[in-house]
Design a protein around this motif. Structure first.
Motif, PDB file in Angstrom:
ATOM      1  N   ILE A  43     -26.776 -19.913 -25.929  1.00 17.99           N
ATOM      2  CA  ILE A  43     -26.756 -18.942 -24.833  1.00 17.99           C
ATOM      3  C   ILE A  43     -26.162 -19.599 -23.585  1.00 17.99           C
ATOM      4  N   ALA A  44     -26.550 -20.868 -23.345  1.00 12.41           N
ATOM      5  CA  ALA A  44     -26.007 -21.597 -22.188  1.00 12.41           C
ATOM      6  C   ALA A  44     -24.480 -21.673 -22.293  1.00 12.41           C
ATOM      7  N   ALA A  45     -23.963 -21.944 -23.511  1.00  9.84           N
ATOM      8  CA  ALA A  45     -22.505 -22.033 -23.691  1.00  9.84           C
ATOM      9  C   ALA A  45     -21.857 -20.682 -23.394  1.00  9.84           C
ATOM     10  N   ALA A  46     -22.476 -19.594 -23.880  1.00 12.64           N
ATOM     11  CA  ALA A  46     -21.929 -18.257 -23.634  1.00 12.64           C
ATOM     12  C   ALA A  46     -21.916 -17.947 -22.133  1.00 12.64           C
ATOM     13  N   ALA A  69     -23.087 -17.166 -37.937  1.00 13.93           N
ATOM     14  CA  ALA A  69     -22.920 -15.722 -37.729  1.00 13.93           C
ATOM     15  C   ALA A  69     -23.851 -15.249 -36.614  1.00 13.93           C
ATOM     16  N   ALA A  70     -25.053 -15.833 -36.542  1.00 16.04           N
ATOM     17  CA  ALA A  70     -26.023 -15.431 -35.506  1.00 16.04           C
ATOM     18  C   ALA A  70     -25.468 -15.729 -34.116  1.00 16.04           C
ATOM     19  N   LEU A  71     -24.851 -16.895 -33.952  1.00 13.69           N
ATOM     20  CA  LEU A  71     -24.302 -17.246 -32.633  1.00 13.69           C
ATOM     21  C   LEU A  71     -23.062 -16.409 -32.326  1.00 13.69           C
ATOM     22  N   ARG A  72     -22.248 -16.106 -33.346  1.00 13.77           N
ATOM     23  CA  ARG A  72     -21.072 -15.243 -33.132  1.00 13.77           C
ATOM     24  C   ARG A  72     -21.525 -13.888 -32.579  1.00 13.77           C
ATOM     25  N   ARG A  73     -22.636 -13.361 -33.154  1.00 11.87           N
ATOM     26  CA  ARG A  73     -23.150 -12.073 -32.665  1.00 11.87           C
ATOM     27  C   ARG A  73     -23.628 -12.201 -31.213  1.00 11.87           C
ATOM     28  N   GLU A  74     -24.272 -13.340 -30.885  1.00  4.50           N
ATOM     29  CA  GLU A  74     -24.761 -13.523 -29.513  1.00  4.50           C
ATOM     30  C   GLU A  74     -23.592 -13.596 -28.522  1.00  4.50           C
ATOM     31  N   PHE A  75     -22.508 -14.267 -28.926  1.00  5.97           N
ATOM     32  CA  PHE A  75     -21.318 -14.350 -28.063  1.00  5.97           C
ATOM     33  C   PHE A  75     -20.723 -12.950 -27.879  1.00  5.97           C
ATOM     34  N   SER A  76     -20.586 -12.213 -29.001  1.00  7.14           N
ATOM     35  CA  SER A  76     -19.981 -10.876 -28.926  1.00  7.14           C
ATOM     36  C   SER A  76     -20.819  -9.956 -28.049  1.00  7.14           C
ATOM     37  N   ALA A  77     -22.151 -10.065 -28.184  1.00  8.49           N
ATOM     38  CA  ALA A  77     -23.042  -9.224 -27.377  1.00  8.49           C
ATOM     39  C   ALA A  77     -22.867  -9.495 -25.882  1.00  8.49           C
ATOM     40  N   ARG A  78     -22.399 -10.698 -25.535  1.00 10.73           N
ATOM     41  CA  ARG A  78     -22.157 -11.039 -24.124  1.00 10.73           C
ATOM     42  C   ARG A  78     -20.705 -10.778 -23.715  1.00 10.73           C
ATOM     43  N   GLY A  79     -19.983 -10.059 -24.576  1.00  9.47           N
ATOM     44  CA  GLY A  79     -18.621  -9.651 -24.216  1.00  9.47           C
ATOM     45  C   GLY A  79     -17.577 -10.742 -24.358  1.00  9.47           C
ATOM     46  N   ILE A  80     -17.881 -11.801 -25.109  1.00  9.50           N
ATOM     47  CA  ILE A  80     -16.919 -12.892 -25.280  1.00  9.50           C
ATOM     48  C   ILE A  80     -16.023 -12.585 -26.492  1.00  9.50           C
ATOM     49  N   ALA A  81     -14.711 -12.611 -26.281  1.00  4.56           N
ATOM     50  CA  ALA A  81     -13.757 -12.295 -27.356  1.00  4.56           C
ATOM     51  C   ALA A  81     -13.537 -13.528 -28.226  1.00  4.56           C
ATOM     52  N   LEU A  82     -13.846 -13.377 -29.514  1.00  2.42           N
ATOM     53  CA  LEU A  82     -13.655 -14.494 -30.450  1.00  2.42           C
ATOM     54  C   LEU A  82     -12.277 -14.378 -31.093  1.00  2.42           C
ATOM     55  N   ASP A  83     -11.601 -15.512 -31.256  1.00  4.61           N
ATOM     56  CA  ASP A  83     -10.227 -15.506 -31.765  1.00  4.61           C
ATOM     57  C   ASP A  83      -9.993 -16.787 -32.569  1.00  4.61           C
ATOM     58  N   ASP A  84      -9.770 -16.635 -33.866  1.00  4.71           N
ATOM     59  CA  ASP A  84      -9.564 -17.802 -34.729  1.00  4.71           C
ATOM     60  C   ASP A  84      -8.088 -18.184 -34.857  1.00  4.71           C
ATOM     61  N   VAL A 100      -9.829 -21.399 -25.611  1.00  5.44           N
ATOM     62  CA  VAL A 100     -10.864 -22.434 -25.443  1.00  5.44           C
ATOM     63  C   VAL A 100     -11.649 -22.561 -26.750  1.00  5.44           C
ATOM     64  N   CYS A 101     -12.130 -23.785 -27.035  1.00  4.13           N
ATOM     65  CA  CYS A 101     -12.835 -24.064 -28.296  1.00  4.13           C
ATOM     66  C   CYS A 101     -14.291 -24.421 -28.021  1.00  4.13           C
ATOM     67  N   VAL A 102     -15.199 -23.862 -28.822  1.00  2.66           N
ATOM     68  CA  VAL A 102     -16.627 -24.154 -28.667  1.00  2.66           C
ATOM     69  C   VAL A 102     -17.197 -24.671 -29.984  1.00  2.66           C
ATOM     70  N   LEU A 103     -17.839 -25.823 -29.911  1.00  3.81           N
ATOM     71  CA  LEU A 103     -18.469 -26.430 -31.081  1.00  3.81           C
ATOM     72  C   LEU A 103     -19.980 -26.246 -30.987  1.00  3.81           C
ATOM     73  N   ALA A 104     -20.561 -25.520 -31.962  1.00  6.02           N
ATOM     74  CA  ALA A 104     -22.010 -25.283 -31.982  1.00  6.02           C
ATOM     75  C   ALA A 104     -22.585 -25.860 -33.271  1.00  6.02           C
ATOM     76  N   TYR A 105     -23.902 -25.702 -33.445  1.00  9.49           N
ATOM     77  CA  TYR A 105     -24.538 -26.223 -34.664  1.00  9.49           C
ATOM     78  C   TYR A 105     -24.277 -25.221 -35.778  1.00  9.49           C
TER      79      TYR A 105
END
Ligand SMILES: [Mg+2]
Length: 272
Positions: free
Chosen positions: A87-90, A108-123, A128-133
């Protein structure tokens, strides 16, 4: 045991605290067992008018998943919150990379949390790149991440713990992934969000609308929990219910020394 020597300091600390940030494993529960009468203790803290925020570096699970577990153990109150390094990263991205596209190595859980905060994911072509657990890490994700690092894209890590606490042998955590990517790309994260650094602390204090000295961090790991509190100007309480014993607590470097030590957070009740 320095408990009695800390008595006055602990009273003052509790007196000015509006929000307790609570680590999870080793602090409120161990595995699936609450530590002592923790449900009663947390209820007493809430009744004293203080807020509880459960604060973890584990970015593989969502805040909702932790809230579900805490509810099941009788430890989660209606006004309580869960705050993870994910959440801090988002929140950090929203503040510093607004509108940018993000390549997230995460569950997948963190991807949903990012999307819920309006962050556009792009592979394919992120900014910008984010490394999570990422407990579903694949070679493809690692190779892509490495390529984006080589191209010079900003590099954010949710946290940098080398291993994850678990029964038996500790599995590799983000700190181990960081070492792998340092080896392949020559880069280390530009920003690490979680404990013990200042990013999550600053975001939490502003999210909660309190001054740093009205926050107290409670945890069992001196080099993440207590250092986090010290780095952010929070009060710090080390509990001996997890991975630190009284002998180890006596030998801590200044960066990791708490303002008070309790056998467990249950002992806070008489200071409320
Ligand atoms: Mg812990």
């Amino acid at each position: 045991m320095r408990l009695s020597a800390d008595d006055g300091q602990l009273r003052a600390l509790v007196g000015r605290t509006r929000v307790f940030l609570l680590d999870l494993d080793g602090t409120v529960y161990i595995g699936d067992e609450p530590i002592g009468p923790m449900a009663r203790t947390l209820a007493a803290v809430r009744s004293s008018g203080r807020k509880l925020v459960f604060c973890t570096n584990n970015s593989s699970k969502s805040a909702q998943a932790y809230a579900r577990k805490l509810k099941k153990l009788g430890l989660f109150g209606r006004e309580d919150e869960v705050y993870t390094s994910g959440i801090a990263a988002a929140e950090y991205l929203r503040a510093n990379f607004a509108g940018k596209r993000v390549f997230l190595v995460g569950t997948a859980a963190l991807r949903r949390e990012f999307s819920a905060r309006g962050i556009a994911l792009d592979d394919a072509d992120p900014d910008v790149c984010v490394l999570a657990y990422d407990t579903a890490l694949t070679f493809r994700k690692l190779a892509l991440f490495n390529r984006f690092l080589a191209e010079g894209k900003p590099y954010i890590a949710t946290h940098a713990d080398a291993v994850c606490p678990a029964k038996g042998v500790y599995p590799p955590d983000v700190g181990s992934f960081i070492e792998l990517l340092r080896c392949s790309s020559g880069r280390v994260p530009d920003v690490v969000c979680g404990k013990p650094g200042p990013v999550m602390g600053g975001l939490l204090a502003s999210h909660l609308g309190v001054a740093a000295n009205e926050v107290a961090m409670v945890g069992d790991r001196p080099y993440t929990d207590i250092r986090f509190g010290n780095n952010n100007g929070f009060g710090t309480v080390l509990v001996l219910s997890g991975e630190t014993d009284a002998a180890a607590a006596e030998k801590l470097p200044p960066s990791d020394r708490p303002q008070a030590i309790l056998n467990s957070f249950n002992d806070i009740e008489k200071y409320l």
